[in-house]
Design an enzyme around this catalytic site. Structure first.
Site, mmCIF file in Angstrom:
data_model
loop_
_atom_site.group_PDB
_atom_site.id
_atom_site.type_symbol
_atom_site.label_atom_id
_atom_site.label_comp_id
_atom_site.label_asym_id
_atom_site.label_seq_id
_atom_site.Cartn_x
_atom_site.Cartn_y
_atom_site.Cartn_z
ATOM 1 N N ARG A 1 0.854 -1.196 0.000
ATOM 2 C CA ARG A 1 0.000 0.000 0.000
ATOM 3 C C ARG A 1 0.889 1.246 0.000
ATOM 4 O O ARG A 1 0.552 2.263 -0.604
ATOM 5 C CB ARG A 1 -0.946 0.004 1.212
ATOM 6 C CG ARG A 1 -1.735 1.298 1.341
ATOM 7 C CD ARG A 1 -3.031 1.206 2.148
ATOM 8 N NE ARG A 1 -2.990 0.286 3.245
ATOM 9 C CZ ARG A 1 -2.363 0.490 4.416
ATOM 10 N NH1 ARG A 1 -1.736 1.623 4.645
ATOM 11 N NH2 ARG A 1 -2.390 -0.418 5.368
ATOM 12 N N TYR B 1 -16.496 17.967 -14.446
ATOM 13 C CA TYR B 1 -16.831 16.548 -14.424
ATOM 14 C C TYR B 1 -17.859 16.270 -13.318
ATOM 15 O O TYR B 1 -17.671 16.692 -12.170
ATOM 16 C CB TYR B 1 -15.543 15.741 -14.184
ATOM 17 C CG TYR B 1 -15.789 14.279 -14.057
ATOM 18 C CD1 TYR B 1 -16.295 13.548 -15.128
ATOM 19 C CD2 TYR B 1 -15.560 13.605 -12.864
ATOM 20 C CE1 TYR B 1 -16.544 12.196 -15.010
ATOM 21 C CE2 TYR B 1 -15.809 12.258 -12.742
ATOM 22 C CZ TYR B 1 -16.307 11.553 -13.816
ATOM 23 O OH TYR B 1 -16.561 10.220 -13.694
ATOM 24 N N ASP C 1 -7.314 19.911 -13.125
ATOM 25 C CA ASP C 1 -7.705 18.618 -13.682
ATOM 26 C C ASP C 1 -7.365 18.671 -15.176
ATOM 27 O O ASP C 1 -8.033 19.349 -15.955
ATOM 28 C CB ASP C 1 -9.209 18.392 -13.455
ATOM 29 C CG ASP C 1 -9.677 17.032 -13.975
ATOM 30 O OD1 ASP C 1 -8.995 16.452 -14.849
ATOM 31 O OD2 ASP C 1 -10.735 16.562 -13.517
ATOM 32 N N LYS D 1 -8.538 7.935 -18.939
ATOM 33 C CA LYS D 1 -8.899 8.553 -20.213
ATOM 34 C C LYS D 1 -7.697 8.561 -21.161
ATOM 35 O O LYS D 1 -7.219 7.512 -21.536
ATOM 36 C CB LYS D 1 -9.464 9.957 -19.950
ATOM 37 C CG LYS D 1 -10.445 10.023 -18.767
ATOM 38 C CD LYS D 1 -11.729 9.249 -18.977
ATOM 39 C CE LYS D 1 -12.598 9.091 -17.738
ATOM 40 N NZ LYS D 1 -12.907 10.292 -16.982
HETATM 41 C C1 LIG Z 1 -13.317 10.662 -15.688
HETATM 42 C C2 LIG Z 1 -12.918 11.953 -15.122
HETATM 43 C C3 LIG Z 1 -12.584 12.072 -13.773
HETATM 44 C C4 LIG Z 1 -12.700 10.924 -12.788
HETATM 45 O O1 LIG Z 1 -11.818 9.900 -13.069
HETATM 46 P P1 LIG Z 1 -12.094 8.341 -12.784
HETATM 47 O O2 LIG Z 1 -10.861 7.703 -13.267
HETATM 48 O O3 LIG Z 1 -13.324 7.968 -13.550
HETATM 49 O O4 LIG Z 1 -12.309 8.209 -11.311
HETATM 50 C C5 LIG Z 1 -12.164 13.324 -13.311
HETATM 51 N N1 LIG Z 1 -12.086 14.384 -14.145
HETATM 52 C C6 LIG Z 1 -12.411 14.300 -15.442
HETATM 53 C C7 LIG Z 1 -12.303 15.515 -16.306
HETATM 54 C C8 LIG Z 1 -12.845 13.096 -15.974
HETATM 55 O O5 LIG Z 1 -13.184 13.027 -17.268
#
Ligand SMILES: *Cc1c(COP(=O)(O)O)cnc(C)c1O
Length: 379
Positions: free
Chosen positions: A46, A98, A170, A195
């Protein structure tokens, strides 16, 4: 080193025990110690894992940071950043973001006494009105999801710095191929590596990249104490995905540009939201802080009814109807009922996210096939 070389080599060394060129998947929970407290830097998985360590170093290099930290998902990475705060603290965030981030902020953290302001950040000066002595974090998403608005990262970070407020960007939509927020003055970069970084729709993963040593210690403490760490196989998949990020992003951008213009010229299409149009309100800032405009876009039809949008959403053959984005395959999505269903309708509509909006994640297929598919689905 340039990004293309870093993506393939940064942080990666042949495996010390065998010379394996690909980082092995260290599928282990613990590490044998020579004597109590005498170990090779690994005690319990961990806290440390060699596959994860290689990925964290690679991510730090490609975002021009010094420290990377990996999490079991993008929202787990977001969760860790908010856990830097204390009850009574306030966060300023964008009003188009998001849906899962919005849900985490409002449904999980508000009840622990953290206050969130969701505001229009397209004019950075707007932020000043919401700053007070409790403001500890500014949360930036740009381009925004799903309306592709642009926030000026340098301008917002400069205001935050005046008041010693942390900024977290982000960077999921842009990826480090298009935008490196630490170079623009941000303190923390966050990715849903699910993504573009992973890129193949086969893993859930998140990460943070930063430069400050003390902040890294705080976030590492949260990472190991709260335990939302990714498994080594997931780290391996992201490492593998990274190696082609630049090649994939080039095609995402090329296809994105073609499809944005195709939609804009289509007689049945209403508004198209894509930050590469010269008349997009954020175009000047996007051109300054991004190296391309990417493959994310959304649009409405002239017949702005939900039924017509629903019909289109179920009629595509190459585009798959699914949440998520950034994979090699093109996806079509209905934010109001899918990715953004957790935002109250009233709030959504107020911020311009209507019931008939359709979002596209343009993949790396043949652009002609994608246009033919949209054409037949629009009908
Ligand atoms: C998908 C997404 C997230 C969250 O990520 P996960 O891997 O699904 O937990 C956060 N910010 C954006 C812009 C996203 O597209």
């Amino acid at each position: 080193m340039k990004l293309a070389t870093k993506l393939i080599h940064a942080g990666i060394e042949p495996d010390p025990s065998t010379g394996a060129i690909m980082t092995p998947i260290y599928q282990t929970s613990t590490y044998v110690q020579e004597a109590p407290g005498k170990n090779k830097g690994y005690e319990y998985a961990r806290s440390q894992n060699p596959t994860r360590k290689v990925l964290e170093n690679a991510l730090a290099a490609i975002e021009n940071g010094t420290h990377g930290l990996c999490f079991s998902s993008g929202v787990a990475a977001t969760d860790a950043v908010i856990k830097l705060l204390e009850p009574g603290n306030e966060v300023i965030a964008g009003n188009d973001m998001y849906g899962g981030t919005y849900r985490l902020f409002t449904k999980v953290f508000e009840k622990f006494g953290i206050k969130f302001h969701f505001i229009d950040m397209q004019d950075p000066e707007n932020i000043r009105r919401f700053i007070n002595s409790q403001t500890k974090l500014i949360w930036i998403e740009t381009p925004t999801n799903p309306l592709l608005n642009i926030v000026d990262i340098s301008a917002v970070s400069a205001i935050a710095r005046e008041f010693s407020i942390l900024t977290c960007v982000d960077n999921t939509f842009a990826s480090p191929f298009l935008q490196t927020p630490l170079d623009l003055g941000a303190d923390i970069v966050l990715h849903s590596a699910t993504k573009y970084l992973g890129g193949h729709s086969d893993v859930i993963h998140g990460c943070l990249v930063l430069r400050d040593d003390a902040l890294r210690e705080k976030l590492y403490f949260i990472q190991k104490s709260c335990g939302a760490v990714p498994g080594p196989q997931d780290c391996f998949l992201v490492l593998r995905g990274l190696k082609t990020l630049h090649v994939r992003m080039e095609r995402h951008c090329q296809n994105g540009e073609k499809i944005a213009h195709f939609l804009r010229n289509h007689p049945k299409v209403g508004k198209v939201f894509w930050c590469g149009f010269e008349d997009h309100p954020g175009f000047a800032v996007a051109s300054k802080q991004m190296r391309g405009f990417g493959g994310m876009m959304s649009f409405t039809l002239k017949d702005d009814s939900v039924e017509t949008a629903m019909k289109l959403l179920s009629s595509t053959r190459v585009f798959s109807l699914a949440e998520s984005l950034g994979g090699v395959e093109s996806l079509i999505n209905h934010p109001a009922t899918m990715t953004h269903a957790s935002i109250p309708r009233e709030e959504r509509i107020k911020n311009g996210l209507g019931d008939s909006l359709i979002r596209l994640s343009i993949g790396i297929e043949d652009a002609g096939d994608l246009m033919d598919d949209l054409n037949q689905a629009i009908g």
